[in-house]
Design an enzyme around this catalytic site. Structure first.
Site, PDB file in Angstrom:
ATOM      1  N   SER A  26      22.388 -18.037 -35.007  1.00 37.58           N
ATOM      2  CA  SER A  26      23.198 -16.823 -35.138  1.00 37.58           C
ATOM      3  C   SER A  26      23.389 -16.144 -33.779  1.00 37.58           C
ATOM      4  O   SER A  26      24.268 -15.314 -33.628  1.00 37.58           O
ATOM      5  CB  SER A  26      22.504 -15.852 -36.095  1.00 37.58           C
ATOM      6  OG  SER A  26      21.237 -15.490 -35.576  1.00 37.58           O
ATOM      7  N   CYS A  80      18.095 -21.940 -36.865  1.00 35.63           N
ATOM      8  CA  CYS A  80      18.087 -20.587 -37.418  1.00 35.63           C
ATOM      9  C   CYS A  80      17.512 -20.699 -38.822  1.00 35.63           C
ATOM     10  O   CYS A  80      18.095 -21.393 -39.671  1.00 35.63           O
ATOM     11  CB  CYS A  80      19.517 -20.051 -37.452  1.00 35.63           C
ATOM     12  SG  CYS A  80      19.693 -18.445 -38.240  1.00 35.63           S
ATOM     13  N   ASN A  81      16.388 -20.063 -39.058  1.00 36.77           N
ATOM     14  CA  ASN A  81      15.749 -20.138 -40.382  1.00 36.77           C
ATOM     15  C   ASN A  81      16.664 -19.547 -41.458  1.00 36.77           C
ATOM     16  O   ASN A  81      16.731 -20.044 -42.575  1.00 36.77           O
ATOM     17  CB  ASN A  81      14.435 -19.351 -40.378  1.00 36.77           C
ATOM     18  CG  ASN A  81      13.391 -19.942 -39.464  1.00 36.77           C
ATOM     19  OD1 ASN A  81      12.492 -20.644 -39.912  1.00 36.77           O
ATOM     20  ND2 ASN A  81      13.487 -19.685 -38.171  1.00 36.77           N
ATOM     21  N   CYS A 112      11.451 -16.862 -37.507  1.00 33.54           N
ATOM     22  CA  CYS A 112      12.815 -16.613 -37.029  1.00 33.54           C
ATOM     23  C   CYS A 112      12.808 -17.104 -35.591  1.00 33.54           C
ATOM     24  O   CYS A 112      11.853 -16.826 -34.843  1.00 33.54           O
ATOM     25  CB  CYS A 112      13.140 -15.125 -37.104  1.00 33.54           C
ATOM     26  SG  CYS A 112      14.610 -14.652 -36.146  1.00 33.54           S
ATOM     27  N   THR A 113      13.849 -17.826 -35.207  1.00 31.24           N
ATOM     28  CA  THR A 113      13.813 -18.486 -33.894  1.00 31.24           C
ATOM     29  C   THR A 113      13.925 -17.509 -32.722  1.00 31.24           C
ATOM     30  O   THR A 113      13.665 -17.887 -31.592  1.00 31.24           O
ATOM     31  CB  THR A 113      14.928 -19.549 -33.810  1.00 31.24           C
ATOM     32  OG1 THR A 113      16.185 -18.925 -34.132  1.00 31.24           O
ATOM     33  CG2 THR A 113      14.653 -20.685 -34.766  1.00 31.24           C
ATOM     34  N   HIS A 114      14.274 -16.264 -32.996  1.00 30.51           N
ATOM     35  CA  HIS A 114      14.267 -15.264 -31.917  1.00 30.51           C
ATOM     36  C   HIS A 114      12.829 -14.860 -31.541  1.00 30.51           C
ATOM     37  O   HIS A 114      12.562 -14.498 -30.397  1.00 30.51           O
ATOM     38  CB  HIS A 114      15.028 -14.001 -32.335  1.00 30.51           C
ATOM     39  CG  HIS A 114      16.529 -14.124 -32.313  1.00 30.51           C
ATOM     40  ND1 HIS A 114      17.226 -14.876 -33.217  1.00 30.51           N
ATOM     41  CD2 HIS A 114      17.456 -13.568 -31.485  1.00 30.51           C
ATOM     42  CE1 HIS A 114      18.529 -14.767 -32.956  1.00 30.51           C
ATOM     43  NE2 HIS A 114      18.694 -13.990 -31.905  1.00 30.51           N
TER      44      HIS A 114
HETATM   45  N1  DGL Z   1      17.378 -16.611 -35.443  1.00 37.90           N
HETATM   46  C1  DGL Z   1      17.592 -16.385 -36.830  1.00 37.90           C
HETATM   47  C2  DGL Z   1      16.490 -17.040 -37.689  1.00 37.90           C
HETATM   48  O1  DGL Z   1      15.823 -17.968 -37.244  1.00 37.90           O
HETATM   49  C3  DGL Z   1      17.813 -15.003 -37.343  1.00 37.90           C
HETATM   50  C4  DGL Z   1      18.365 -13.907 -36.555  1.00 37.90           C
HETATM   51  C5  DGL Z   1      19.418 -13.109 -37.326  1.00 37.90           C
HETATM   52  O2  DGL Z   1      19.058 -12.251 -38.142  1.00 37.90           O
HETATM   53  O3  DGL Z   1      20.579 -13.397 -37.075  1.00 37.90           O
HETATM   54  O4  DGL Z   1      16.311 -16.691 -38.811  1.00 37.90           O
END
Ligand code: DGL
Length: 260
Positions: A16, A78-79, A189-191
């Site tokens: 995302s 992205c999870n 979450c990958t962030h």
């Molecule tokens: N990086 C996304 C994940 O792994 C989520 C970030 C978002 O909310 O867009 O879930």
């Protein structure tokens, strides 16, 4: 759509926003000779507070764009997008290796006898059936505590990785779990891996922290190997960053995160 998958074509990585770079760096570690296209949909970020149908249609349209560029495989890094769309994507493109990421609950649960495991993820990931099934699978072996973290990804998306505001946000969010109150934490979450140091500081130094990046990278390599699509060459692969926002600063941030 159908095209011949070629060894020399790039592997696409999608998120995302900029968070999927935490998965990209694991992919590069184990497949340094491959080319990658990283696409972040920062124009539509966050996905985690949207509804499932919207995330599914955004994910499908980004995937289509990446396949149009000739990707030989797709990592949904992205999870949130994985829980909304990976099953549909596999039905649409059955001949292309597509790997999604999910919270690394298994290694966290197995790290000791009946641990208390905190799972940090977006509200959507935590709400979805996929996550409930994952929790049910391990409920006998651990106490699993799901914690939706709306807003945490915004700090990373802004490139704010070490500021006082992030620290304050984490202290408030993790207040009940700080000082080694849990045994393990899953960054679902990958962030979040980009805030790992700060999360560790607040949770306590004995807490073991897990994320799914490495396992996801290994799964992509296995799937490409199985189809005879790995390069196995003495070369350094190229990385192309793309973003739905035309702002060059997003691409710069991705490069910075990759170099961390
Ligand atoms: N990086 C996304 C994940 O792994 C989520 C970030 C978002 O909310 O867009 O879930």
């Amino acid at each position: 759509m159908s095209y011949i998958l070629q060894k020399t074509h790039p592997i696409a990585v999608f998120d995302s926003g900029v968070g999927g770079v935490s998965v990209l760096r694991e992919l590069i570690k184990i497949m340094p000779d491959e080319d990658f296209i990283y696409f972040g949909d920062s124009k539509n970020v966050p996905y985690g507070t949207k509804d499932k149908e919207e995330v599914r249609s955004l994910t499908i349209s980004c995937a289509r764009q990446l396949f149009d560029q000739g990707a030989k495989g797709l990592v949904v890094a992205c999870n949130t997008a994985t829980s909304a769309a990976v099953r549909v994507l596999r039905e649409m493109y059955p001949y292309i290796p597509i790997v999604g990421i999910e919270p690394a609950v298994k290694p966290a649960v197995l790290c000791m006898e009946h641990p208390r495991v905190l799972v940090m993820a977006t509200p959507m990931t935590i709400r979805e059936d996929k996550f409930h099934r994952l929790m049910e699978r391990y409920e006998e072996e651990a106490e699993i505590i799901p914690l939706p973290c709306p807003g945490l990804m915004d700090f990373i998306e802004r490139g704010d990785l070490d500021g006082e505001d992030l620290h304050k946000y984490l202290q408030d969010l993790l207040y009940s779990y700080s000082n080694n109150h849990v045994d393990a934490a899953v960054l679902g979450c990958t962030h979040y891996p980009f805030a790992r140091k700060q999360i560790q500081q607040v949770l306590g130094d004995k807490v073991r922290i897990f994320d799914g990046g490495e396992g996801t990278a290994r799964e992509m390599r296995r799937r490409l190997e199985e189809k005879g699509l790995l390069r196995h060459e003495q070369r350094k692969g190229e990385i192309l960053f793309e973003n739905s926002l035309t702002d060059e600063r997003k691409v710069d941030l991705c490069r910075r995160l990759l170099d961390l």
